[in-house]
Design a protein around this motif. Structure first.
Motif, PDB file in Angstrom:
ATOM      1  N   UNK A  76      43.232  46.016  33.140  1.00 42.17           N
ATOM      2  CA  UNK A  76      43.648  46.167  34.536  1.00 42.17           C
ATOM      3  C   UNK A  76      43.209  44.995  35.400  1.00 42.17           C
ATOM      4  N   UNK A  77      42.181  44.300  34.967  1.00 36.80           N
ATOM      5  CA  UNK A  77      41.668  43.171  35.749  1.00 36.80           C
ATOM      6  C   UNK A  77      42.419  41.883  35.436  1.00 36.80           C
ATOM      7  N   UNK A  78      42.610  41.583  34.166  1.00 37.68           N
ATOM      8  CA  UNK A  78      43.384  40.407  33.763  1.00 37.68           C
ATOM      9  C   UNK A  78      43.862  40.632  32.337  1.00 37.68           C
ATOM     10  N   UNK A  79      45.127  40.923  32.201  1.00 42.21           N
ATOM     11  CA  UNK A  79      45.674  41.210  30.876  1.00 42.21           C
ATOM     12  C   UNK A  79      45.609  39.972  29.985  1.00 42.21           C
ATOM     13  N   UNK A  80      45.859  38.817  30.559  1.00 39.98           N
ATOM     14  CA  UNK A  80      45.840  37.578  29.781  1.00 39.98           C
ATOM     15  C   UNK A  80      44.440  37.285  29.254  1.00 39.98           C
ATOM     16  N   UNK A  81      43.411  37.449  30.115  1.00 38.62           N
ATOM     17  CA  UNK A  81      42.051  37.191  29.662  1.00 38.62           C
ATOM     18  C   UNK A  81      41.579  38.260  28.682  1.00 38.62           C
ATOM     19  N   UNK A  82      41.994  39.504  28.915  1.00 35.49           N
ATOM     20  CA  UNK A  82      41.681  40.573  27.965  1.00 35.49           C
ATOM     21  C   UNK A  82      42.174  40.211  26.559  1.00 35.49           C
ATOM     22  N   UNK A  83      43.389  39.687  26.484  1.00 34.02           N
ATOM     23  CA  UNK A  83      43.972  39.307  25.189  1.00 34.02           C
ATOM     24  C   UNK A  83      43.107  38.257  24.489  1.00 34.02           C
ATOM     25  N   UNK A  84      42.688  37.247  25.223  1.00 40.15           N
ATOM     26  CA  UNK A  84      41.825  36.217  24.642  1.00 40.15           C
ATOM     27  C   UNK A  84      40.479  36.784  24.221  1.00 40.15           C
ATOM     28  N   UNK A  85      39.929  37.673  25.039  1.00 37.80           N
ATOM     29  CA  UNK A  85      38.624  38.250  24.725  1.00 37.80           C
ATOM     30  C   UNK A  85      38.672  39.094  23.459  1.00 37.80           C
ATOM     31  N   UNK A  86      39.747  39.842  23.265  1.00 34.94           N
ATOM     32  CA  UNK A  86      39.885  40.664  22.061  1.00 34.94           C
ATOM     33  C   UNK A  86      39.947  39.772  20.822  1.00 34.94           C
ATOM     34  N   UNK A  87      40.708  38.690  20.910  1.00 34.01           N
ATOM     35  CA  UNK A  87      40.804  37.754  19.783  1.00 34.01           C
ATOM     36  C   UNK A  87      39.429  37.188  19.436  1.00 34.01           C
ATOM     37  N   UNK A  88      38.666  36.831  20.466  1.00 30.28           N
ATOM     38  CA  UNK A  88      37.346  36.257  20.235  1.00 30.28           C
ATOM     39  C   UNK A  88      36.369  37.284  19.686  1.00 30.28           C
ATOM     40  N   UNK A  89      36.357  38.480  20.285  1.00 28.33           N
ATOM     41  CA  UNK A  89      35.402  39.510  19.873  1.00 28.33           C
ATOM     42  C   UNK A  89      35.642  39.959  18.443  1.00 28.33           C
ATOM     43  N   UNK A 104      42.958  29.945  12.496  1.00 26.27           N
ATOM     44  CA  UNK A 104      42.936  31.378  12.209  1.00 26.27           C
ATOM     45  C   UNK A 104      41.723  31.649  11.325  1.00 26.27           C
ATOM     46  N   UNK A 105      40.819  32.465  11.815  1.00 22.93           N
ATOM     47  CA  UNK A 105      39.579  32.743  11.109  1.00 22.93           C
ATOM     48  C   UNK A 105      39.828  33.752   9.969  1.00 22.93           C
ATOM     49  N   UNK A 106      38.835  33.929   9.067  1.00 23.25           N
ATOM     50  CA  UNK A 106      39.067  34.786   7.892  1.00 23.25           C
ATOM     51  C   UNK A 106      39.591  36.187   8.204  1.00 23.25           C
ATOM     52  N   UNK A 107      39.070  36.831   9.244  1.00 19.47           N
ATOM     53  CA  UNK A 107      39.564  38.176   9.564  1.00 19.47           C
ATOM     54  C   UNK A 107      41.024  38.140   9.982  1.00 19.47           C
ATOM     55  N   UNK A 108      41.379  37.175  10.852  1.00 17.41           N
ATOM     56  CA  UNK A 108      42.779  37.046  11.265  1.00 17.41           C
ATOM     57  C   UNK A 108      43.683  36.726  10.096  1.00 17.41           C
ATOM     58  N   UNK A 109      43.213  35.843   9.205  1.00 17.34           N
ATOM     59  CA  UNK A 109      44.040  35.462   8.057  1.00 17.34           C
ATOM     60  C   UNK A 109      44.182  36.636   7.085  1.00 17.34           C
TER      61      UNK A 109
END
Length: 579
Positions: A76-89, A104-109
């Motif tokens: 609700x605060x920033x959908x774009x930043x939320x998306x980046x944060x999920x990828x990083x976390x 692309x890191x091992x989990x993503x791959x």
């Protein structure tokens, strides 16, 4: 050793052209979580400060060794930043020294491999065979098909030299530059897509009707020079499959294009738990060089659309450009073949994140999750009891893996159980099993579901079958939840003003990249008279585009008037804001 010198076609400054700091998306300086430890707050400030160069997909880095992890920005605060944060976390990806190219890191791959292997199986079931074609394409090949070169010229990277040379500058320092004597006779394009090269080869392989149909698929990477990039959704280099087929008749080629679209629909709905809308693209949205483009479109949690796979009916355009004829069976005459191409890419990982994840982190459907179940021992203080819990968990781990479940055990003993639970929730593992000394005594486990946080005690007897059932329930439940979301944000409109006001009436903020964030109202189905000019006006006025003419709805256009021009409608069109 050979050297590749790259420049960007259609860009005045060649390789020096680069995206701005918001390459991935905007970061907000100074954002911090509610702090309990000074060290954690400091990590958050560092993670959310503007990075040198592009904004980083890996900014919100969790320190799994200490249990400190910056919060994920609420949607609700920033959908774009939320998306980046999920990828990083979730440790899915990170930026690289190459602007716009993702690591692309091992989990993503591992998630991509699950998708890739299942899609490969489905493609082969249609009769296609895998092949491999060069990454480099002669520049002249792109000029052979006029619409194709117009569509890709500004996105192509070009190889002009095959080696470097060392030179000494006036200050005495050495530097490298392209060797003027190593300029290629003909520049090579780094593959943006392979139609031209593959059709050159098809011209060698196709002689008569006996050589048809020819069904080829390729897995690899492609390069399309992007100035505005988002991890997984739009990057300068991406990974994908591209299929190419040749047929004796128009009908056979069109049937193949439809068949492959259904392959993508099946993968998205059955494996990724993502409902999609299938249909035809408008002329302005078609693939360069195609007569028709079929698409599957998914709705993200902010109401925007994402194109998740396309299948193109190419007609005889590429066969004509590369002189690919076949001798017919009956008359023995030479005729041009008919063509299709179709593809899906790592963009599907972006769809997976944006459809299912929440403010805690990643949420994965069990069928694509690299780890379906994580086993977390809760070790007591007494060493004898610790050994007992460890032995119990090791035995359980072997049983579950032997049953075919993808299970990991968290062996980190420097973290508290709560920190472990939090870490695995952010990574999206569907089921978590907690085992303490009391569970060992009761011959059971405590099971928690990632998708809804539900917890329940389960006996170890028959646990394998119970977990399989739960994973299937989670998979089906995620699809049903996503379908309900689409239904709740599906609007039928008869007047353009209604769609425009819905799009303008939502809380939104102007993002730095010119896009609008927030819930943008979803999909709008409207009667439409085909007009490139009006389509462009609507895009300019409210940033909505026609995602497709959806299958199953076109019969309703009869007798209706276009919601924009008032003229008799030719189609039912699906509008949405889109990535």
């Amino acid at each position: 050793m050979g050297f590749v010198s790259i420049t960007a076609l259609g860009r005045p400054n060649g390789v020096l052209v680069r995206s701005s700091r918001r390459c991935w998306t905007r970061l907000v300086p100074g954002r911090r979580c509610a702090r309990r430890r000074p060290t954690a707050a400091l990590r958050v400030r560092l993670a959310t400060a503007p990075a040198s160069g592009s904004a980083r997909a890996g900014t919100a880095k969790a320190d799994s060794s200490s249990g400190d992890a910056p919060r994920i920005t609420p949607r609700s605060q920033s959908y774009a930043q939320w998306y980046l944060d999920v990828i990083a976390a979730a440790q899915l990806a990170d930026t690289s020294p190459v602007k716009g190219a993702l690591v692309i890191r091992p989990t993503g791959w591992a998630i991509w491999e699950r998708l890739r292997d299942e899609l490969d199986r489905r493609i082969k079931a249609t009769g296609a065979q895998n092949a491999c074609f060069p990454l480099f394409i002669p520049q002249s090949f792109l000029s052979r098909e006029a619409e194709h070169v117009d569509g890709f010229a500004k996105e192509c990277a070009l190889v002009t030299h095959h080696r470097l040379r060392a030179v000494t500058a006036a200050d005495g320092k050495s530097r490298l530059e392209p060797d003027p004597d190593a300029r290629l006779e003909e520049a090579l394009v780094v593959r943006p897509t392979s139609e031209t090269l593959i059709w050159h080869m098809f011209g060698r392989w196709i002689q008569s009707y006996r050589d048809l149909p020819l069904l080829v698929n390729q897995w690899g990477n492609a390069v399309r020079w992007e100035l505005r990039t988002r991890p997984f959704l739009r990057t300068s280099e991406f990974y994908w499959q591209e299929g190419h087929t040749a047929h004796a008749t128009r009908e056979e080629a069109m049937d193949k294009a439809r068949e492959m679209l259904e392959v993508y629909r099946g993968l998205l709905e059955q494996w990724l738990a993502i409902p999609v809308v299938a249909g035809f693209k408008t002329a302005s949205e078609r693939f360069a060089g195609a007569e028709e483009t079929l698409t599957v479109e998914a709705m993200m949690q902010n109401g925007w659309a994402l194109q998740c796979g396309t299948s193109h009916f190419l007609g005889q355009n590429f066969a004509r450009a590369f002189n690919v004829y076949y001798q017919t069976e009956e008359a023995g005459t030479r005729e041009l073949v008919w063509a299709t191409s179709w593809g899906a890419s790592t963009r599907l990982l972006g769809a997976l994140i944006m459809v299912h994840s929440d403010d805690t982190g990643l949420v994965l459907p069990p069928r694509v999750a690299p780890t379906q179940v994580v086993l977390v021992p809760i070790l007591p203080k007494e060493e004898a009891e610790r050994q007992e819990v460890r032995a119990f968990c090791e035995s359980l781990l072997g049983r579950l893996r032997g049953h075919g479940l993808r299970v990991e055990m968290d062996r980190r003993e420097t973290l508290r159980p709560g920190a472990k639970f939090f870490d695995w929730e952010r990574r999206g593992v569907p089921l978590r099993l907690e085992v303490g000394k009391r569970d060992v005594a009761n011959k059971g486990v405590m099971c928690a579901r990632r998708v809804d946080g539900q917890k329940m005690a389960l006996p170890v007897d028959g646990l394998e079958a119970r977990l399989e059932d739960m994973l299937e329930e989670v998979q089906e439940g995620m699809l049903e939840r996503a379908q309900r979301f689409v239904q709740q944000h599906w609007h039928r409109v008869e007047q353009y003003a209604e769609m425009r006001e819905r799009l303008r009436g939502r809380k939104a903020e102007e993002a730095e990249d010119g896009e609008v964030e927030g819930n943008m109202g979803g999909f709008f189905l409207a009667p439409w008279r085909d007009s490139v000019e009006n389509e462009a006006r609507i895009k300019e006025e409210c940033k909505a585009t026609i995602r497709c003419y959806p299958d199953g709805w076109q019969q309703e256009a009869g007798g209706k008037r276009c919601f924009y021009s008032g003229e008799m409608a030719t189609h039912m069109a699906l509008f949405a804001r889109a990535y």
